[in-house]
Design a protein around this motif. Sequence first.
Motif, PDB file in Angstrom:
ATOM      1  N   HIS A   1     -15.243 -58.317  28.468  1.00 43.58           N
ATOM      2  CA  HIS A   1     -16.041 -58.307  27.241  1.00 43.58           C
ATOM      3  C   HIS A   1     -16.933 -57.079  27.303  1.00 43.58           C
ATOM      4  CE1 HIS A   1     -14.965 -62.560  27.499  1.00 43.58           C
ATOM      5  NE2 HIS A   1     -15.292 -62.678  26.225  1.00 43.58           N
ATOM      6  N   THR A   2     -16.971 -56.259  26.237  1.00 42.10           N
ATOM      7  CA  THR A   2     -17.835 -55.082  26.246  1.00 42.10           C
ATOM      8  C   THR A   2     -18.553 -54.902  24.915  1.00 42.10           C
ATOM      9  OG1 THR A   2     -16.223 -53.469  25.437  1.00 42.10           O
ATOM     10  CG2 THR A   2     -16.252 -53.865  27.803  1.00 42.10           C
ATOM     11  N   TYR A   3     -19.697 -54.261  25.018  1.00 42.24           N
ATOM     12  CA  TYR A   3     -20.450 -53.739  23.880  1.00 42.24           C
ATOM     13  C   TYR A   3     -20.798 -52.295  24.221  1.00 42.24           C
ATOM     14  CZ  TYR A   3     -21.487 -58.461  22.143  1.00 42.24           C
ATOM     15  OH  TYR A   3     -21.410 -59.742  21.644  1.00 42.24           O
ATOM     16  N   ILE A   4     -20.769 -51.419  23.225  1.00 39.41           N
ATOM     17  CA  ILE A   4     -21.258 -50.055  23.376  1.00 39.41           C
ATOM     18  C   ILE A   4     -22.564 -49.968  22.596  1.00 39.41           C
ATOM     19  CG2 ILE A   4     -20.847 -47.600  22.964  1.00 39.41           C
ATOM     20  CD1 ILE A   4     -18.831 -48.685  24.904  1.00 39.41           C
ATOM     21  N   LEU A   5     -23.628 -49.592  23.287  1.00 43.27           N
ATOM     22  CA  LEU A   5     -24.935 -49.428  22.655  1.00 43.27           C
ATOM     23  C   LEU A   5     -25.220 -47.938  22.511  1.00 43.27           C
ATOM     24  CD1 LEU A   5     -27.006 -52.045  24.666  1.00 43.27           C
ATOM     25  CD2 LEU A   5     -25.706 -52.363  22.566  1.00 43.27           C
ATOM     26  N   THR A   6     -25.690 -47.532  21.341  1.00 43.66           N
ATOM     27  CA  THR A   6     -26.078 -46.159  21.077  1.00 43.66           C
ATOM     28  C   THR A   6     -27.556 -46.159  20.747  1.00 43.66           C
ATOM     29  OG1 THR A   6     -23.879 -45.700  20.211  1.00 43.66           O
ATOM     30  CG2 THR A   6     -25.606 -44.119  19.663  1.00 43.66           C
TER      31      THR A   6
END
Length: 113
Positions: free
Chosen positions: A25-30
Amino acid sequence: MRQFFIEHFYAQSNEQYINPRTGLHTYILTFHDGGARLELMSRPDTIAADLSKLNIGFIHVSFAVNSKENVDAKTEELRCAGFTVTSGPRTTGDGYYESCILGPEGIQIELTV
């Protein structure tokens, strides 16, 4: 972790990606200035860190918040949100004005000018 960075550091997040084969499971935060991205990942076979011990790997991240007043204000915001302030705000021996907070999952969050 995702909610912490969205709420306290104004990160933008993509929709969660799930790999059905691996369970990843991944999220990319900017972050607001676009200069940094952080990928948060979890898998079912991940071993949790022992928060009672000094761990190796990624355990520390620093955010420059542009002024001593902002360091003080963000430190107080995180303290009021229930996070432990482990040091500061203070001027360190090498001249940095900073504070350190123990964030989610035991990651040290450093706030500096």
